[in-house]
Design a protein around this motif. Structure first.
Motif, short mmCIF file in Angstrom:
data_model
loop_
_atom_site.label_atom_id
_atom_site.label_comp_id
_atom_site.label_asym_id
_atom_site.label_seq_id
_atom_site.Cartn_x
_atom_site.Cartn_y
_atom_site.Cartn_z
N LEU A 112 29.54 -2.71 -14.57
CA LEU A 112 28.37 -3.23 -13.87
C LEU A 112 27.24 -2.23 -14.02
N ARG A 113 26.11 -2.70 -14.54
CA ARG A 113 24.91 -1.87 -14.60
C ARG A 113 23.87 -2.51 -13.69
N GLN A 114 23.52 -1.84 -12.62
CA GLN A 114 22.69 -2.45 -11.59
C GLN A 114 21.44 -1.63 -11.32
N TYR A 115 20.29 -2.32 -11.40
CA TYR A 115 19.03 -1.70 -11.01
C TYR A 115 18.53 -2.37 -9.74
N GLU A 116 18.16 -1.58 -8.75
CA GLU A 116 17.65 -2.12 -7.49
C GLU A 116 16.27 -1.55 -7.19
N GLU A 117 15.34 -2.46 -6.99
CA GLU A 117 13.95 -2.11 -6.76
C GLU A 117 13.60 -2.00 -5.28
N THR A 118 14.35 -2.72 -4.42
CA THR A 118 13.92 -2.83 -3.02
C THR A 118 14.96 -2.44 -1.97
N LEU A 119 16.25 -2.71 -2.22
CA LEU A 119 17.28 -2.50 -1.20
C LEU A 119 18.52 -1.84 -1.78
N ILE A 120 19.33 -1.23 -0.93
CA ILE A 120 20.63 -0.71 -1.35
C ILE A 120 21.48 -1.87 -1.85
N PRO A 121 22.14 -1.75 -3.01
CA PRO A 121 22.99 -2.84 -3.51
C PRO A 121 24.12 -3.16 -2.55
N GLY A 122 24.52 -4.43 -2.52
CA GLY A 122 25.58 -4.88 -1.61
C GLY A 122 26.87 -4.08 -1.75
N ILE A 173 21.14 2.38 -10.72
CA ILE A 173 19.86 3.08 -10.68
C ILE A 173 19.06 2.48 -9.54
N LEU A 174 18.64 3.32 -8.59
CA LEU A 174 17.92 2.87 -7.42
C LEU A 174 16.51 3.43 -7.43
N SER A 175 15.53 2.59 -7.19
CA SER A 175 14.17 3.08 -7.02
C SER A 175 14.12 4.01 -5.81
N GLU A 176 13.30 5.04 -5.88
CA GLU A 176 13.15 5.95 -4.74
C GLU A 176 12.73 5.18 -3.48
N ALA A 177 11.99 4.08 -3.68
CA ALA A 177 11.57 3.27 -2.53
C ALA A 177 12.76 2.73 -1.75
N ARG A 180 13.88 5.31 0.74
CA ARG A 180 12.92 5.65 1.79
C ARG A 180 12.56 4.46 2.69
N ARG A 181 12.98 3.27 2.31
CA ARG A 181 12.69 2.09 3.13
C ARG A 181 13.71 1.99 4.25
N THR A 182 13.26 2.14 5.49
CA THR A 182 14.18 2.16 6.63
C THR A 182 14.65 0.75 6.98
N GLY A 191 23.41 7.37 7.67
CA GLY A 191 24.76 6.92 7.32
C GLY A 191 24.80 6.23 5.97
N GLN A 192 23.76 5.44 5.68
CA GLN A 192 23.73 4.71 4.41
C GLN A 192 23.54 5.65 3.22
N LEU A 193 22.65 6.59 3.36
CA LEU A 193 22.44 7.54 2.26
C LEU A 193 23.66 8.44 2.06
N SER A 194 24.34 8.76 3.15
CA SER A 194 25.58 9.53 3.04
C SER A 194 26.64 8.73 2.30
N ARG A 195 26.64 7.43 2.51
CA ARG A 195 27.57 6.56 1.78
C ARG A 195 27.30 6.59 0.28
N LEU A 196 26.04 6.67 -0.11
CA LEU A 196 25.71 6.77 -1.54
C LEU A 196 26.32 8.03 -2.14
N LEU A 197 26.31 9.12 -1.39
CA LEU A 197 26.90 10.37 -1.87
C LEU A 197 28.41 10.21 -2.06
N GLU A 198 29.06 9.47 -1.15
CA GLU A 198 30.50 9.24 -1.26
C GLU A 198 30.82 8.43 -2.51
N VAL A 199 30.04 7.38 -2.74
CA VAL A 199 30.27 6.54 -3.92
C VAL A 199 30.04 7.34 -5.20
N ALA A 200 29.02 8.18 -5.20
CA ALA A 200 28.72 8.99 -6.38
C ALA A 200 29.87 9.92 -6.74
N ASP A 201 30.75 10.21 -5.79
CA ASP A 201 31.92 11.06 -6.04
C ASP A 201 33.08 10.31 -6.70
#
Length: 296
Positions: A112-122, A173-177, A180-182, A191-201
């Protein structure tokens, strides 16, 4: 999940074969519908892999198209597989009909190659983040219905850590936006950004960030999308399921498989890869934003 990938791939394989033999026989959709006393829509749905197919229908279509007995039997076998149910069918209306196909393809994908412009992917969302989105997306539905929709999303995430079949490779690949979008509270975002770090591992996942400093880019034109590639069939006897580019809107989705369509999305992905921060830089940015949220 390992034994419950559903019928998506067999349906699509069967549909392509039936369309191929109909075309080779010089039979139009309208002519086939008239000869078989089916609606044109029914044949179109079968050829697009949109639902279960009866063996009786396969036999009738194969007879009309002059398909060999051996191939007819093979296609009847595929028809039997189209009746199997994926895990997502248990959630009923919580999975929209236009999204059901994607869930099946996602479960069967090898990459899966996923680009997200607006939200964290499901696939990467936490429950609180997903609930926050559900309250925005479906403000008029009952809380129980939102919970069921969130459960589907969380259930999908199991494919990244499943044992069998082999979990897919995820490159996100996630846009920086997006970072930063709450959504919800500051605590939800931490918690959500911490989850990204877990997945990256995970050994089969890569999370990269496309920074604001990248400037104009192809993703801004293409919007959010996913490219799905599929494994070879069992025993390698048949070609892999063709790749698909998926793009979602408010009320539906596009499933793009034509060579020129796929080439456009692959070119967009290649461009985004060249502009995104590398893995280490991306992790550093995510950690920096977490720090900002904690201390602002």
């Amino acid at each position: 999940m390992a034994d419950d990938l559903g019928s998506t791939v067999p349906r699509r394989q069967l549909g392509r074969l039936l369309r191929q033999y109909r075309t080779e026989a010089g039979v139009t959709l309208d002519a086939a519908a008239e000869a078989l006393e089916y609606s044109r829509q029914k044949i179109w749905r079968i050829e697009c892999g949109m639902g279960a197919v009866r063996m009786l229908d396969v036999k009738a279509m194969c007879e009309l198209y002059g398909v060999s007995g051996e191939m007819t039997e093979a296609m009847r076998g595929l028809a039997a597989e189209t009746k199997s149910k994926g895990w997502w069918h248990a959630y009923g209306d919580a999975v929209p009909s236009w999204f059901e196909l994607y869930v099946g393809l996602e479960s069967a994908a090898a990459h899966l190659r996923q680009y997200e412009e607006t939200l964290i992917p499901g696939l990467l969302q936490t429950r609180p983040y997903a609930l926050g989105l559900a309250r925005l997306d479906r403000p008029s539905v009952r809380e129980e219905e939102r919970e069921r929709a969130v459960e589907v999303r969380l259930q999908r995430q199991g494919l990244l850590t499943r044992r069998l079949p082999q979990p897919p490779r995820l490159d996100a690949i996630l846009s920086e936006a997006v970072l930063r979008r709450t959504v919800g509270s500051r605590g939800v975002m931490i918690g959500q950004l911490s989850r990204l770090l877990e997945v990256a591992d995970l050994p089969n996942a890569c999370v990269r960030v496309l920074p604001f400093t990248a400037g104009p880019h192809s993703g801004a034109v293409a919007g959010s999308f996913v490219i799905l590639d599929f494994p070879a069939s069992k025993g390698g006897r048949a070609a892999p399921e063709p790749s698909v580019a998926y793009s979602e809107s408010l009320t539906g989705a596009l499933y793009l498989e034509k060579p020129d369509e796929l080439a456009a999305y692959r070119d967009a992905w290649k461009s985004l890869e060249g502009l995104a921060l590398d893995e280490a830089q991306s992790i550093d940015m995510i950690k920096t934003i977490i720090g900002e949220l904690r201390h602002d």
